[in-house]
Design a protein around this motif. Structure first.
Motif, PDB file in Angstrom:
ATOM      1  N   TYR A  16      -6.693 -11.707  10.730  1.00 18.05           N
ATOM      2  CA  TYR A  16      -6.125 -11.120   9.524  1.00 18.05           C
ATOM      3  C   TYR A  16      -7.101 -11.153   8.352  1.00 18.05           C
ATOM      4  O   TYR A  16      -7.258 -10.139   7.656  1.00 18.05           O
ATOM      5  CB  TYR A  16      -4.830 -11.844   9.171  1.00 18.05           C
ATOM      6  N   PRO A  17      -7.806 -12.272   8.070  1.00 16.05           N
ATOM      7  CA  PRO A  17      -8.763 -12.256   6.962  1.00 16.05           C
ATOM      8  C   PRO A  17      -9.860 -11.206   7.116  1.00 16.05           C
ATOM      9  O   PRO A  17     -10.294 -10.604   6.133  1.00 16.05           O
ATOM     10  CB  PRO A  17      -9.346 -13.675   6.972  1.00 16.05           C
ATOM     11  N   GLN A  18     -10.318 -10.978   8.365  1.00 17.12           N
ATOM     12  CA  GLN A  18     -11.343  -9.958   8.573  1.00 17.12           C
ATOM     13  C   GLN A  18     -10.812  -8.567   8.205  1.00 17.12           C
ATOM     14  O   GLN A  18     -11.463  -7.816   7.471  1.00 17.12           O
ATOM     15  CB  GLN A  18     -11.790  -9.961  10.035  1.00 17.12           C
ATOM     16  N   LEU A  19      -9.646  -8.228   8.723  1.00 13.64           N
ATOM     17  CA  LEU A  19      -9.076  -6.916   8.436  1.00 13.64           C
ATOM     18  C   LEU A  19      -8.732  -6.764   6.960  1.00 13.64           C
ATOM     19  O   LEU A  19      -8.922  -5.699   6.372  1.00 13.64           O
ATOM     20  CB  LEU A  19      -7.819  -6.689   9.280  1.00 13.64           C
ATOM     21  N   ARG A  20      -8.248  -7.836   6.355  1.00 10.77           N
ATOM     22  CA  ARG A  20      -7.905  -7.764   4.935  1.00 10.77           C
ATOM     23  C   ARG A  20      -9.154  -7.542   4.094  1.00 10.77           C
ATOM     24  O   ARG A  20      -9.166  -6.711   3.190  1.00 10.77           O
ATOM     25  CB  ARG A  20      -7.194  -9.040   4.493  1.00 10.77           C
ATOM     26  N   VAL A  26     -12.767  -1.075   1.618  1.00 13.40           N
ATOM     27  CA  VAL A  26     -12.584   0.380   1.667  1.00 13.40           C
ATOM     28  C   VAL A  26     -11.792   0.857   0.457  1.00 13.40           C
ATOM     29  O   VAL A  26     -12.124   1.866  -0.169  1.00 13.40           O
ATOM     30  CB  VAL A  26     -11.877   0.785   2.975  1.00 13.40           C
ATOM     31  N   ARG A  27     -10.755   0.108   0.098  1.00 14.97           N
ATOM     32  CA  ARG A  27      -9.892   0.522  -1.008  1.00 14.97           C
ATOM     33  C   ARG A  27     -10.612   0.481  -2.348  1.00 14.97           C
ATOM     34  O   ARG A  27     -10.444   1.366  -3.186  1.00 14.97           O
ATOM     35  CB  ARG A  27      -8.647  -0.383  -1.063  1.00 14.97           C
ATOM     36  N   LEU A  80      -5.985   2.742  10.668  1.00 16.46           N
ATOM     37  CA  LEU A  80      -5.190   1.999  11.640  1.00 16.46           C
ATOM     38  C   LEU A  80      -4.793   0.619  11.127  1.00 16.46           C
ATOM     39  O   LEU A  80      -3.700   0.125  11.418  1.00 16.46           O
ATOM     40  CB  LEU A  80      -5.982   1.852  12.946  1.00 16.46           C
ATOM     41  N   ALA A  81      -5.679  -0.007  10.346  1.00 18.19           N
ATOM     42  CA  ALA A  81      -5.466  -1.400   9.955  1.00 18.19           C
ATOM     43  C   ALA A  81      -4.618  -1.548   8.704  1.00 18.19           C
ATOM     44  O   ALA A  81      -3.945  -2.575   8.539  1.00 18.19           O
ATOM     45  CB  ALA A  81      -6.821  -2.086   9.737  1.00 18.19           C
ATOM     46  N   ALA A  86      -0.323  -4.435   5.533  1.00 17.04           N
ATOM     47  CA  ALA A  86       0.902  -4.363   4.737  1.00 17.04           C
ATOM     48  C   ALA A  86       2.027  -5.157   5.395  1.00 17.04           C
ATOM     49  O   ALA A  86       2.799  -5.843   4.713  1.00 17.04           O
ATOM     50  CB  ALA A  86       1.316  -2.906   4.540  1.00 17.04           C
ATOM     51  N   GLU A  87       2.128  -5.080   6.722  1.00 21.65           N
ATOM     52  CA  GLU A  87       3.173  -5.824   7.428  1.00 21.65           C
ATOM     53  C   GLU A  87       2.956  -7.330   7.317  1.00 21.65           C
ATOM     54  O   GLU A  87       3.902  -8.096   7.153  1.00 21.65           O
ATOM     55  CB  GLU A  87       3.201  -5.408   8.903  1.00 21.65           C
ATOM     56  N   PHE A  88       1.696  -7.768   7.389  1.00 22.00           N
ATOM     57  CA  PHE A  88       1.405  -9.184   7.217  1.00 22.00           C
ATOM     58  C   PHE A  88       1.844  -9.667   5.841  1.00 22.00           C
ATOM     59  O   PHE A  88       2.408 -10.757   5.693  1.00 22.00           O
ATOM     60  CB  PHE A  88      -0.095  -9.439   7.395  1.00 22.00           C
ATOM     61  N   GLU A  89       1.572  -8.859   4.816  1.00 24.01           N
ATOM     62  CA  GLU A  89       1.841  -9.298   3.452  1.00 24.01           C
ATOM     63  C   GLU A  89       3.328  -9.368   3.141  1.00 24.01           C
ATOM     64  O   GLU A  89       3.745 -10.036   2.207  1.00 24.01           O
ATOM     65  CB  GLU A  89       1.129  -8.371   2.463  1.00 24.01           C
ATOM     66  N   THR A  90       4.149  -8.649   3.895  1.00 19.66           N
ATOM     67  CA  THR A  90       5.594  -8.716   3.682  1.00 19.66           C
ATOM     68  C   THR A  90       6.294  -9.620   4.694  1.00 19.66           C
ATOM     69  O   THR A  90       7.512  -9.783   4.626  1.00 19.66           O
ATOM     70  CB  THR A  90       6.210  -7.318   3.767  1.00 19.66           C
ATOM     71  N   LEU A  91       5.527 -10.211   5.613  1.00 20.69           N
ATOM     72  CA  LEU A  91       6.127 -11.024   6.669  1.00 20.69           C
ATOM     73  C   LEU A  91       6.906 -12.208   6.091  1.00 20.69           C
ATOM     74  O   LEU A  91       8.019 -12.515   6.520  1.00 20.69           O
ATOM     75  CB  LEU A  91       5.039 -11.512   7.625  1.00 20.69           C
ATOM     76  N   ARG A  92       6.318 -12.893   5.101  1.00 22.33           N
ATOM     77  CA  ARG A  92       6.972 -14.078   4.539  1.00 22.33           C
ATOM     78  C   ARG A  92       8.318 -13.716   3.924  1.00 22.33           C
ATOM     79  O   ARG A  92       9.319 -14.417   4.125  1.00 22.33           O
ATOM     80  CB  ARG A  92       6.068 -14.715   3.489  1.00 22.33           C
TER      81      ARG A  92
END
Length: 310
Positions: A16-20, A26-27, A80-81, A86-92
């Protein structure tokens, strides 16, 4: 000194840290900006992205030391990522909602005038309908909406096109419109007229700062009519509450907005609509693109639109 461990051993799987780090790069367009956004060091972002490239066997970012370019493979990975991040950040939040282990907090920011003129009825109804949700309302001032959303301070910003510096970075949803009005003391010469034009306003001291009118087209109409050129103008005000107070005390006339047509007016003031000559101010809801749809937030947005929209 022990030999360095190869990156392929440090990062055995995509993390997750790599993709984030990659998606933030990119953003924002650079690793330095991504590091600032994530509050980590530039070398950390660089290592995570390089490890990701080794794992995938693709060059994601080409850099000459001064600027970085995203490769076609890199853009494909970002597409793709980004939903995964976004799903990780709303998981909690989803986990707490599912387990009912923590009270839900919804944080919303709006400009000061929204509390005096627009939102208090909506806030009261939402709290009555959702007693288990802790609704926290904050004020947002000009251009600070992006920062509040980026820092996670609020879930939603409600305001005109001035409240967010870069709306293109955000999800933008129309909420309601503010009808342009002119207010004056009881007995003012304009109070006898039902239809008032910008050229009529220019004959009197208008208290507003010329930039207080959010709509560019409306501001251009007022400026062309000379509304802000009255020689005895002694005020340049922005807040509606300040304008109303000064109008009551006889310092001039003011431009304000109205959302609810049948709202009870101030008996000390006369109001006249300017919708026949000035466009309304569009009020939007601004959200972060990184957060997936939240049913509680959606309920608040829908309530605002139902109560204040057309």
């Amino acid at each position: 000194m022990p030999p360095k461990t190869p990156l392929t051993l440090l990062y055995k799987d995509i993390s997750y840290p790599q993709l984030r780090s990659y998606c933030e790069t990119v953003r924002h367009g650079s690793m330095s900006a991504a590091a600032d956004s994530l509050q980590v060091s530039h070398p950390t972002v660089w290592k995570q992205i390089r490890a990701l490239e080794q794992l995938l066997g693709q060059t994601l970012i080409e850099s000459d030391g001064r600027r970085s370019e995203i490769t076609p493979a890199g853009r494909l990975l970002a597409e793709l990522a980004t939903p995964i991040i976004a799903e990780f950040e709303t998981l909690r939040h989803r986990f707490h909602d599912a387990c009912e282990t923590a009270p839900r907090t919804l944080s919303v920011a709006a400009p000061p005038r929204s509390y005096t003129d627009d939102l208090l009825g909506v806030i009261a109804e939402f709290r009555a309908n959702f007693p288990d949700v802790r609704l926290v309302m904050r004020e947002v001032f000009e251009s600070l909406g992006n920062e509040m959303l980026e820092a996670g301070e609020v879930d939603l910003v409600i305001g005109d096109n001035k409240c967010c510096r870069n709306p293109a970075e955000l999800l933008v949803e129309p909420m309601y419109e503010i009808e342009p009005m002119v207010i004056m003391p009881v007995g003012h010469p304009l109070a006898e007229r039902r239809r008032i034009l910008p050229k009529d306003l220019a004959k009197y001291s208008v208290l507003n700062h010329r930039d207080s009118y959010a709509d560019d087209e409306g501001r251009a109409i007022l400026t062309k009519a000379g509304v802000f050129d009255f020689p005895e103008r002694g005020f340049d005000l922005i807040l509606a509450s300040s304008i109303r107070s000064c109008v009551k005390q006889g310092h001039g006339i003011g431009l304000v907005g109205r959302v609810i047509p049948d709202a009870v007016g101030d008996p000390e003031l006369v109001e006249r609509s300017l919708k026949h000559c000035l466009p309304p101010t569009e009020i939007n809801g601004y959200r972060s693109r990184r957060i997936t749809e939240d049913p509680v937030l959606r309920s608040f947005i829908d309530l605002v639109k139902a109560k204040l929209g057309k």
